[in-house]
Design an enzyme around this catalytic site. Structure first.
Site, short mmCIF file in Angstrom:
data_model
loop_
_atom_site.label_atom_id
_atom_site.label_comp_id
_atom_site.label_asym_id
_atom_site.label_seq_id
_atom_site.Cartn_x
_atom_site.Cartn_y
_atom_site.Cartn_z
N LYS A 1 0.81 -1.22 0.00
CA LYS A 1 0.00 0.00 0.00
C LYS A 1 0.84 1.27 0.00
CE LYS A 1 -4.27 -1.92 1.70
NZ LYS A 1 -5.35 -1.94 2.65
N LYS B 1 -4.75 -11.13 -6.14
CA LYS B 1 -5.82 -11.35 -5.16
C LYS B 1 -7.01 -10.45 -5.48
CE LYS B 1 -5.70 -9.17 -1.35
NZ LYS B 1 -5.50 -8.52 -0.07
N LYS C 1 -10.88 -5.10 -2.86
CA LYS C 1 -11.89 -4.04 -2.88
C LYS C 1 -11.36 -2.77 -3.50
CE LYS C 1 -12.39 -3.87 1.94
NZ LYS C 1 -12.41 -4.93 2.88
P1 TYM Z 1 -10.10 -6.68 4.77
O1 TYM Z 1 -11.15 -5.70 5.11
O2 TYM Z 1 -9.13 -6.33 3.70
O3 TYM Z 1 -10.75 -8.06 4.36
C1 TYM Z 1 -11.73 -8.69 5.16
C2 TYM Z 1 -11.54 -10.19 5.18
O4 TYM Z 1 -11.61 -10.71 3.85
C3 TYM Z 1 -10.45 -11.49 3.57
N1 TYM Z 1 -10.13 -11.34 2.14
C4 TYM Z 1 -10.02 -12.37 1.28
N2 TYM Z 1 -10.17 -13.70 1.45
C5 TYM Z 1 -10.01 -14.48 0.36
N3 TYM Z 1 -9.73 -14.00 -0.88
C6 TYM Z 1 -9.57 -12.67 -1.09
N4 TYM Z 1 -9.32 -12.20 -2.29
C7 TYM Z 1 -9.73 -11.79 0.02
N5 TYM Z 1 -9.65 -10.45 0.17
C8 TYM Z 1 -9.90 -10.20 1.48
C9 TYM Z 1 -9.37 -10.91 4.46
O5 TYM Z 1 -8.31 -11.82 4.66
C10 TYM Z 1 -10.15 -10.61 5.72
O6 TYM Z 1 -10.28 -11.77 6.50
N6 TYM Z 1 -6.78 -6.14 8.48
C11 TYM Z 1 -8.05 -6.72 8.10
C12 TYM Z 1 -9.21 -6.24 8.95
C13 TYM Z 1 -9.00 -6.40 10.43
C14 TYM Z 1 -9.07 -7.61 11.16
C15 TYM Z 1 -8.86 -7.25 12.52
C16 TYM Z 1 -9.30 -8.93 10.80
C17 TYM Z 1 -8.76 -5.40 11.30
N7 TYM Z 1 -8.67 -5.90 12.57
C18 TYM Z 1 -8.82 -8.21 13.52
C19 TYM Z 1 -9.28 -9.89 11.82
C20 TYM Z 1 -9.06 -9.53 13.15
C21 TYM Z 1 -8.34 -6.35 6.65
O7 TYM Z 1 -7.81 -5.42 6.12
O8 TYM Z 1 -9.30 -7.12 6.08
#
Ligand code: TYM
Length: 327
Positions: free
Chosen positions: A113, A195, A198
């Protein structure tokens, strides 16, 4: 036996796609009746990339509605907005004092990022993993169901928990990541080497959970395929492997059976069926989503934050006492 504690979250930073669903939310739904759950809309994390205030506001409620429409049951699970529980920021600061620059510099999400940003890299983007560690550790979490891209952040969370416990006495549970065997990394429809994300601007890249049937048919019809005509998963078939994974996760039919079913058939028939599977899988989700009442969802989120705060406040009190802070 005491139920295991689960924590996970999604950032309200764009349109939620089937990667978020198959890698995370669908798995939460399946787990929730056997565990004690906290599912958070992590709005403070979204702020690490500049957000339009109106969009952030709307997206925050949309993510909560996605949880509910996907089947997260408020009877089993506490759903809340991260910023409603101030203890997340407080613990993030305390953990930042134990975290090393070197550790944060190695995070691939930070590297991705911050690429091409020169000197103008937000400090929040750098310290993001300490806030994520705080989210998880506040609730004595045992299990964190996430997609594969979050594994490195989970490892840091574990290291910080152990470091704190060694320095100040047993306080935090050291959490385990729960990463699925399939679905942990859903790839872009336009490029199976990247991957699904969003923040990707091209609409053909992802399938949004709210996409109407026609858009789903069009995007799957245009999805990149591999050379050859065989419908088979394998390292030499990244595009088909991804489409077969999606088919499997949305239909429950094994990949081996799908390969058998489509033996000798072309991509067109396979893609047509896959589109219908996705449409049918998402239909009940989309109906429930449309029927949710914003005011009721907000009331639920406020009640969730009250429950979460009670646990978080107790953890923070203990952490501060152990660190020598006058409470
Ligand atoms: P975020 O918001 O980017 O994504 C949310 C969840 O979706 C999963 N994910 C995917 N899984 C499979 N294939 C993909 N292409 C894909 N893209 C996203 C992510 O792995 C995630 O589980 N840092 C985290 C948010 C967060 C969090 C936490 C998660 C903040 N605090 C504490 C768990 C526990 C994030 O940016 O997810």
């Amino acid at each position: 036996m005491k139920k295991k504690i689960v924590f996970s979250g999604v950032q309200p930073s764009g349109v939620l796609h089937i990667g978020n669903y198959l890698g995370a939310i669908q798995r939460w739904v399946r787990l929730q009746s056997q565990t004690t759950n906290y599912f958070c809309v992590v709005d403070l994390h979204a702020l690490t990339i500049r957000q339009d205030p109106e969009e952030l506001h709307a997206n925050t409620l949309r993510v909560a509605k996605t949880y509910l429409a996907a089947g997260i049951d408020p009877q089993h699970s506490t759903i809340f907005i991260q910023s409603h529980v101030k203890e997340h920021c407080e613990l993030a600061w305390l953990l930042a004092t134990l975290c090393y620059m070197g550790e944060l510099s190695r995070m691939t999400q930070f590297k991705d990022k911050s690429r091409n940003k020169g000197e103008n890299i937000g400090v929040g983007l750098f310290t993001y993993p300490t806030l994520m560690a705080a989210d998880i550790l506040l609730y004595h979490t045992d299990l964190v169901p996430v997609g594969e891209d979050q594994k490195q952040h989970l490892e840091l969370t574990r290291d910080l928990a152990v470091r704190f416990n060694n320095a100040f006495g047993e306080t935090f549970v050291v959490p385990e990541p729960l990463i699925g065997e399939v679905g942990a990394r859903i790839m872009g429809l336009d490029d199976p080497t990247r991957k699904m994300s969003k923040s990707e601007p091209k609409p053909g890249h992802y399938l949004a959970l709210t996409d109407p049937p026609d858009a789903i048919r069009k995007k799957i019809g245009r999805a990149v395929t591999d050379s050859g005509t065989e419908i088979r998963a394998g390292a030499d078939k990244p595009a088909l492997s991804n489409l077969l994974n999606i088919y499997h996760l949305m239909s429950g039919i094994s990949i081996a059976e799908l390969e058998e079913r489509y033996r000798g058939q072309g991509y067109a028939a396979f893609k047509r069926d896959l589109a219908e599977v996705v449409i049918e899988h998402l239909r009940p989700f989309q109906e429930r989503y449309a029927a949710l009442d914003d005011a009721e969802v907000m009331a639920l989120l406020r009640a969730g934050a009250d429950r979460a705060r009670a646990v978080a406040a107790e953890t923070i009190q203990q952490v501060k006492e152990r660190m020598g802070i006058v409470v």
